[in-house]
Motif scaffolding. Structure first.
Motif, PDB file in Angstrom:
ATOM      1  N   ASN A 130      49.113  63.671 -14.059  1.00 27.47           N
ATOM      2  CA  ASN A 130      47.853  63.517 -13.857  1.00 27.47           C
ATOM      3  C   ASN A 130      47.117  63.066 -15.100  1.00 27.47           C
ATOM      4  O   ASN A 130      46.972  64.299 -16.397  1.00 27.47           O
ATOM      5  CB  ASN A 130      47.239  64.816 -13.662  1.00 27.47           C
ATOM      6  N   THR A 131      46.566  62.248 -15.602  1.00 30.27           N
ATOM      7  CA  THR A 131      45.927  61.707 -17.060  1.00 30.27           C
ATOM      8  C   THR A 131      44.263  62.352 -16.852  1.00 30.27           C
ATOM      9  O   THR A 131      44.117  62.089 -17.978  1.00 30.27           O
ATOM     10  CB  THR A 131      46.386  60.650 -17.509  1.00 30.27           C
ATOM     11  N   THR A 132      44.116  62.426 -15.088  1.00 28.18           N
ATOM     12  CA  THR A 132      42.201  62.351 -15.720  1.00 28.18           C
ATOM     13  C   THR A 132      42.174  64.076 -16.104  1.00 28.18           C
ATOM     14  O   THR A 132      42.898  64.725 -15.916  1.00 28.18           O
ATOM     15  CB  THR A 132      41.549  61.999 -13.965  1.00 28.18           C
ATOM     16  N   SER A 133      40.838  64.282 -15.544  1.00 25.13           N
ATOM     17  CA  SER A 133      39.664  65.455 -16.155  1.00 25.13           C
ATOM     18  C   SER A 133      39.792  66.118 -15.385  1.00 25.13           C
ATOM     19  O   SER A 133      38.753  66.863 -15.271  1.00 25.13           O
ATOM     20  CB  SER A 133      38.466  65.329 -17.533  1.00 25.13           C
ATOM     21  N   ILE A 134      39.960  65.796 -13.860  1.00 26.10           N
ATOM     22  CA  ILE A 134      39.908  66.424 -12.603  1.00 26.10           C
ATOM     23  C   ILE A 134      40.769  67.788 -12.918  1.00 26.10           C
ATOM     24  O   ILE A 134      42.111  67.779 -12.983  1.00 26.10           O
ATOM     25  CB  ILE A 134      40.031  65.346 -11.729  1.00 26.10           C
ATOM     26  N   GLY A 135      40.025  68.963 -13.059  1.00 22.08           N
ATOM     27  CA  GLY A 135      40.383  70.169 -13.005  1.00 22.08           C
ATOM     28  C   GLY A 135      40.522  71.287 -14.139  1.00 22.08           C
ATOM     29  O   GLY A 135      40.863  72.040 -14.129  1.00 22.08           O
ATOM     30  N   MET A 136      39.450  70.219 -15.211  1.00 19.30           N
ATOM     31  CA  MET A 136      39.439  71.043 -16.658  1.00 19.30           C
ATOM     32  C   MET A 136      38.388  71.966 -16.410  1.00 19.30           C
ATOM     33  O   MET A 136      37.585  71.027 -15.566  1.00 19.30           O
ATOM     34  CB  MET A 136      39.213  69.160 -17.192  1.00 19.30           C
ATOM     35  N   HIS A 137      38.412  73.056 -17.278  1.00 19.46           N
ATOM     36  CA  HIS A 137      36.908  73.228 -17.202  1.00 19.46           C
ATOM     37  C   HIS A 137      36.129  73.195 -17.381  1.00 19.46           C
ATOM     38  O   HIS A 137      35.617  71.592 -18.194  1.00 19.46           O
ATOM     39  CB  HIS A 137      37.434  74.724 -17.879  1.00 19.46           C
ATOM     40  N   PRO A 138      34.612  73.073 -17.139  1.00 24.49           N
ATOM     41  CA  PRO A 138      35.182  74.354 -15.929  1.00 24.49           C
ATOM     42  C   PRO A 138      34.645  74.072 -13.967  1.00 24.49           C
ATOM     43  O   PRO A 138      35.000  74.656 -13.807  1.00 24.49           O
ATOM     44  CB  PRO A 138      33.239  74.506 -16.108  1.00 24.49           C
ATOM     45  N   HIS A 139      35.041  72.771 -14.061  1.00 24.50           N
ATOM     46  CA  HIS A 139      35.234  72.938 -12.730  1.00 24.50           C
ATOM     47  C   HIS A 139      36.929  72.954 -12.658  1.00 24.50           C
ATOM     48  O   HIS A 139      38.227  71.772 -11.656  1.00 24.50           O
ATOM     49  CB  HIS A 139      34.973  70.954 -12.831  1.00 24.50           C
ATOM     50  N   VAL A 140      37.225  74.225 -12.359  1.00 21.10           N
ATOM     51  CA  VAL A 140      38.966  74.458 -11.460  1.00 21.10           C
ATOM     52  C   VAL A 140      38.900  74.428 -10.983  1.00 21.10           C
ATOM     53  O   VAL A 140      40.780  74.669 -10.252  1.00 21.10           O
ATOM     54  CB  VAL A 140      38.726  75.132 -12.812  1.00 21.10           C
ATOM     55  N   GLU A 141      38.523  74.360  -9.733  1.00 17.87           N
ATOM     56  CA  GLU A 141      38.750  73.929  -7.828  1.00 17.87           C
ATOM     57  C   GLU A 141      38.945  72.408  -7.536  1.00 17.87           C
ATOM     58  O   GLU A 141      39.419  72.888  -6.980  1.00 17.87           O
ATOM     59  CB  GLU A 141      37.298  75.037  -7.586  1.00 17.87           C
ATOM     60  N   GLU A 142      38.847  71.755  -8.869  1.00 18.50           N
ATOM     61  CA  GLU A 142      39.068  70.749  -8.173  1.00 18.50           C
ATOM     62  C   GLU A 142      40.427  69.835  -8.679  1.00 18.50           C
ATOM     63  O   GLU A 142      41.216  70.535  -9.372  1.00 18.50           O
ATOM     64  CB  GLU A 142      37.812  69.662  -9.415  1.00 18.50           C
ATOM     65  N   SER A 143      40.824  69.295  -7.779  1.00 16.43           N
ATOM     66  CA  SER A 143      42.441  68.497  -7.728  1.00 16.43           C
ATOM     67  C   SER A 143      42.060  66.678  -7.668  1.00 16.43           C
ATOM     68  O   SER A 143      41.324  66.712  -7.022  1.00 16.43           O
ATOM     69  CB  SER A 143      43.273  69.566  -6.743  1.00 16.43           C
ATOM     70  N   PRO A 144      43.213  66.668  -8.098  1.00 20.48           N
ATOM     71  CA  PRO A 144      42.763  64.892  -7.966  1.00 20.48           C
ATOM     72  C   PRO A 144      43.216  64.704  -7.150  1.00 20.48           C
ATOM     73  O   PRO A 144      43.176  63.414  -5.886  1.00 20.48           O
ATOM     74  CB  PRO A 144      43.582  64.343  -9.029  1.00 20.48           C
TER      75      PRO A 144
END
Length: 277
Positions: free
Chosen positions: A190-204
């Motif tokens: 995964n090279t996207t920012s999906i899941g980065m703090h503060p959106h820690v409940e997201e997954s690509p």
């Protein structure tokens, strides 16, 4: 006379590179210091001229300057030219030479987690931005042929594949196609920012069809374990976060400046301490 190194960016106050590199300069007893330089985009050309005039020995480059700096250097290595971005500059007897150690740093790190040859692996790359481009083109440059790309905008993935100057066997896929065929990959990045703090409940992507033999890698390191990595761990897969890439790209830069490939375990300890443990 003390040598000067640094990192340029805008903003740059958050950078962990000064702590990491200055610890190494002290550890190896080198008369050198590494500084963070905040440079506004419109001042980049003047800054590079100034660095050259005062003999700065080398520096790292981060957003938003990685692309713009290409036209300000005396020479750029072939892989960095194909990537279209530079993250490391070496002053070679007055000539500023640009490199990209992001992709190589990632490869150095991930090879330690793979239980088979990276070159023979089937790889899935999530994302088609700057980090994806560095990793994808560097993988292709060392002979990793099977690297598929999934991106929210499929056209960007197609464009990235088409721009690679190295031999490859890659396909741009939709998220639905990828999720159905997930078990065929040996490495997922995964090279996207999906899941980065503060959106820690997201997954690509969903890992419902993940094989436990797959290595799942996320270049994010805040948090150290993203939802994607937690989900992969629950499936029994090997996981890898972004600290390894960050540390190894820095280690390769340090080697280009000093001729010493440094202790990456020491570097990782400094970074984790900076991140709060």
């Amino acid at each position: 006379m003390e040598k000067v190194y640094g990192v340029i960016g805008c903003p740059i106050a958050h950078s962990m590179s000064p702590e990491m590199h200055n610890d190494l300069f002290d550890f190896y007893q080198l008369q050198s210091r590494y500084h963070a330089f905040h440079i506004e985009p419109e001042k980049l050309s003047d800054a590079i001229k100034g660095f050259k005039a005062i003999g700065v020995s080398g520096f790292n480059v981060t957003v938003p300057h990685k692309i713009a700096i290409l036209d300000l250097l005396d020479e750029v290595e072939a892989v960095a030219l194909n990537i279209g971005a530079v993250n490391t500059v070496v002053n070679e007897e007055g000539r500023l030479v640009g490199y990209n150690t992001d992709g190589q740093g990632y490869i150095h790190s991930i090879k330690q987690k793979m239980n088979q040859s990276l070159e023979q692996s089937r790889v899935l790359l999530i994302g088609a931005g700057g980090a994806a481009r560095a990793i994808y083109i560097t993988l292709a440059s060392i002979g990793v042929l099977n690297v598929d790309i999934v991106n929210r905008t499929k056209e960007k993935a197609v464009e990235l594949i088409g721009s690679c100057q190295y031999k490859n066997s890659s396909t741009a896929l939709t998220i639905k196609e990828v999720e159905q065929a997930l078990g065929q990959y040996d490495l997922i990045i995964n090279t996207t920012s999906i899941g980065m703090h503060p959106h820690v409940e997201e997954s690509p992507i969903s890992l419902e069809n993940l094989s436990e033999n797959t290595v799942v890698s996320d270049i994010i390191y805040n948090p150290l374990k993203t939802k994607l990595l937690k989900d992969a761990e629950q499936k029994g897969a090997t996981i890898d976060n972004g600290i390894g890439m960050f540390v190894n790209q820095g280690a390769l830069a340090f080697e280009k400046w000093t001729g010493i490939f440094p202790d990456t375990t020491r570097m990782e300890t400094v970074v984790k301490k900076k991140l709060g443990g």
